[in-house]
Design an enzyme around this catalytic site. Structure first.
Site, PDB file in Angstrom:
ATOM      1  N   SER A   1     -17.024   8.765   2.004  1.00  0.00           N
ATOM      2  CA  SER A   1     -16.830   8.620   3.442  1.00  0.00           C
ATOM      3  C   SER A   1     -17.206   7.234   3.945  1.00  0.00           C
ATOM      4  O   SER A   1     -16.894   6.872   5.072  1.00  0.00           O
ATOM      5  CB  SER A   1     -17.672   9.666   4.193  1.00  0.00           C
ATOM      6  OG  SER A   1     -19.048   9.455   3.937  1.00  0.00           O
TER       7      SER A   1
ATOM      8  N   GLY B   1     -20.043  14.265   7.825  1.00  0.00           N
ATOM      9  CA  GLY B   1     -20.913  15.423   8.019  1.00  0.00           C
ATOM     10  C   GLY B   1     -20.662  16.239   9.272  1.00  0.00           C
ATOM     11  O   GLY B   1     -20.594  17.470   9.215  1.00  0.00           O
TER      12      GLY B   1
ATOM     13  N   CYS C   1     -18.768  11.972  -2.397  1.00  0.00           N
ATOM     14  CA  CYS C   1     -19.234  12.356  -1.064  1.00  0.00           C
ATOM     15  C   CYS C   1     -19.580  13.828  -1.138  1.00  0.00           C
ATOM     16  O   CYS C   1     -18.723  14.650  -1.529  1.00  0.00           O
ATOM     17  CB  CYS C   1     -18.125  12.113  -0.032  1.00  0.00           C
ATOM     18  SG  CYS C   1     -18.474  12.797   1.611  1.00  0.00           S
TER      19      CYS C   1
ATOM     20  N   THR D   1     -20.213  16.008   1.263  1.00  0.00           N
ATOM     21  CA  THR D   1     -19.475  16.820   2.225  1.00  0.00           C
ATOM     22  C   THR D   1     -18.062  17.079   1.724  1.00  0.00           C
ATOM     23  O   THR D   1     -17.571  18.216   1.765  1.00  0.00           O
ATOM     24  CB  THR D   1     -19.432  16.121   3.598  1.00  0.00           C
ATOM     25  OG1 THR D   1     -20.761  15.830   4.030  1.00  0.00           O
ATOM     26  CG2 THR D   1     -18.750  16.998   4.629  1.00  0.00           C
TER      27      THR D   1
ATOM     28  N   GLU E   1     -24.962   2.883   6.913  1.00  0.00           N
ATOM     29  CA  GLU E   1     -23.706   2.181   7.218  1.00  0.00           C
ATOM     30  C   GLU E   1     -23.963   0.894   7.997  1.00  0.00           C
ATOM     31  O   GLU E   1     -23.165  -0.044   7.958  1.00  0.00           O
ATOM     32  CB  GLU E   1     -22.759   3.094   7.998  1.00  0.00           C
ATOM     33  CG  GLU E   1     -22.185   4.238   7.187  1.00  0.00           C
ATOM     34  CD  GLU E   1     -21.178   3.800   6.135  1.00  0.00           C
ATOM     35  OE1 GLU E   1     -20.519   2.760   6.319  1.00  0.00           O
ATOM     36  OE2 GLU E   1     -21.069   4.497   5.102  1.00  0.00           O
TER      37      GLU E   1
ATOM     38  N   HIS F   1     -25.249   8.520   0.453  1.00  0.00           N
ATOM     39  CA  HIS F   1     -25.833   7.440   1.253  1.00  0.00           C
ATOM     40  C   HIS F   1     -27.358   7.376   1.090  1.00  0.00           C
ATOM     41  O   HIS F   1     -27.961   6.319   1.228  1.00  0.00           O
ATOM     42  CB  HIS F   1     -25.518   7.637   2.742  1.00  0.00           C
ATOM     43  CG  HIS F   1     -24.118   7.296   3.151  1.00  0.00           C
ATOM     44  ND1 HIS F   1     -23.042   8.093   2.855  1.00  0.00           N
ATOM     45  CD2 HIS F   1     -23.627   6.238   3.848  1.00  0.00           C
ATOM     46  CE1 HIS F   1     -21.949   7.545   3.350  1.00  0.00           C
ATOM     47  NE2 HIS F   1     -22.277   6.417   3.960  1.00  0.00           N
TER      48      HIS F   1
END
Length: 271
Positions: A12, A44, A74, A76, A153, A187
């Site tokens: 993502s 998410g 990812c 999710t 991010e 992440h």
């Protein structure tokens, strides 16, 4: 003539770079094509239908490069789309949830495992299901940490704001006998130092990245698809959002792993 097929890795945003780093470390001869959907991150809070549509779209884009494997880096997207993508392509598709669950079960002594992830991942119950399939009596303590992705991010890995956000999100988990904490979002390893500081030295942080890379290696070896020859590959990195901050974070995180190999930075044409 042997033409090296790449491993396609999608996420993502920048989180999947944690998986890229491990694949580069464990399989330095493998060519990687990475797609970070930074324009639409985070996944998410999105609906399952949206995440499924985005994942299909990215896979359709990456297939043109004829990859030998797809890694959904990812959590999710793995929870929502792994089965669907496997039914749509004729190559192996690896997710990040089962490898992380196996690693945690192998390391826990108390039988109490924490899981932190995005709202979508925690809501899906994917880690809890995977852990209980491996060990039916395991105690699972889950917590959604939606603010973590935004910090990463933005490249905000270590700051007083970061500590406050992490503390507010997970400090209460210390009241449980957790000895392993699964970083259920790719992440989150960017925040390892702060998470460890909050949880304490007695809690093992489990990143699915290294376990996923091992699974990639095992599958490619079994299918006799490991890269051959001595030449270093040329990797390709795509992002759908701001390429400047994406490249800065990628270069900072991957460090020496991309100093030795050529890298092509590109912005994809995807709707």
């Amino acid at each position: 003539m042997f033409v090296q097929q790449p491993i396609a890795i999608l996420d993502s945003g920048v989180g999947g770079l944690t998986v890229v780093k491990e694949v580069m470390r464990q399989l330095p001869r493998e060519k990687i094509i990475y797609f970070g959907d930074t324009a639409r991150t985070p996944y998410g809070p999105r609906s399952a239908d949206e995440v499924l549509d985005f994942t299909r779209e990215i896979v359709d884009y990456l297939i043109q490069y004829k990859p030998k494997m797809i890694v959904i880096a990812c959590n999710t997207a793995t929870a929502v789309a792994l089965t669907d993508i496997r039914s749509r392509v004729a190559i192996p598709v690896v997710g990040v949830i089962n490898p992380g669950a196996r690693a945690a079960i192998g390391r826990t002594a108390t039988g109490c495992i924490g899981v932190i992830g995005t709202e979508g991942t925690i809501r899906s119950g994917a880690y809890e299901n995977a852990l209980r399939e491996l060990s039916p009596h395991v105690q699972v303590v889950s917590e959604a940490c939606p603010r973590f992705v935004t910090l990463v991010e933005q490249g905000n890995f270590r700051s007083s704001e970061t500590f406050d956000v992490v503390y507010d999100s997970i400090a209460h988990m210390r009241t449980y006998p957790i000895d392993c904490l699964i970083l259920g979002c790719t992440h989150y390893p960017f925040l390892t130092e702060t998470i460890s500081e909050v949880m304490g030295s007695g809690v093992n942080l489990i990143s699915s990245a290294d376990e996923t890379a091992r699974e990639v290696s095992t599958i490619l070896q079994d299918k006799r698809k490991l890269a051959r020859g001595d030449e270093f590959p040329v990797h390709q990195f795509f992002c759908s959002g701001d390429p400047v901050i994406f490249r800065e974070i990628a270069q900072q995180w991957l460090g020496e792993h991309i100093q030795l190999t050529p890298v092509v930075w590109q912005v994809p044409h995807i709707s």
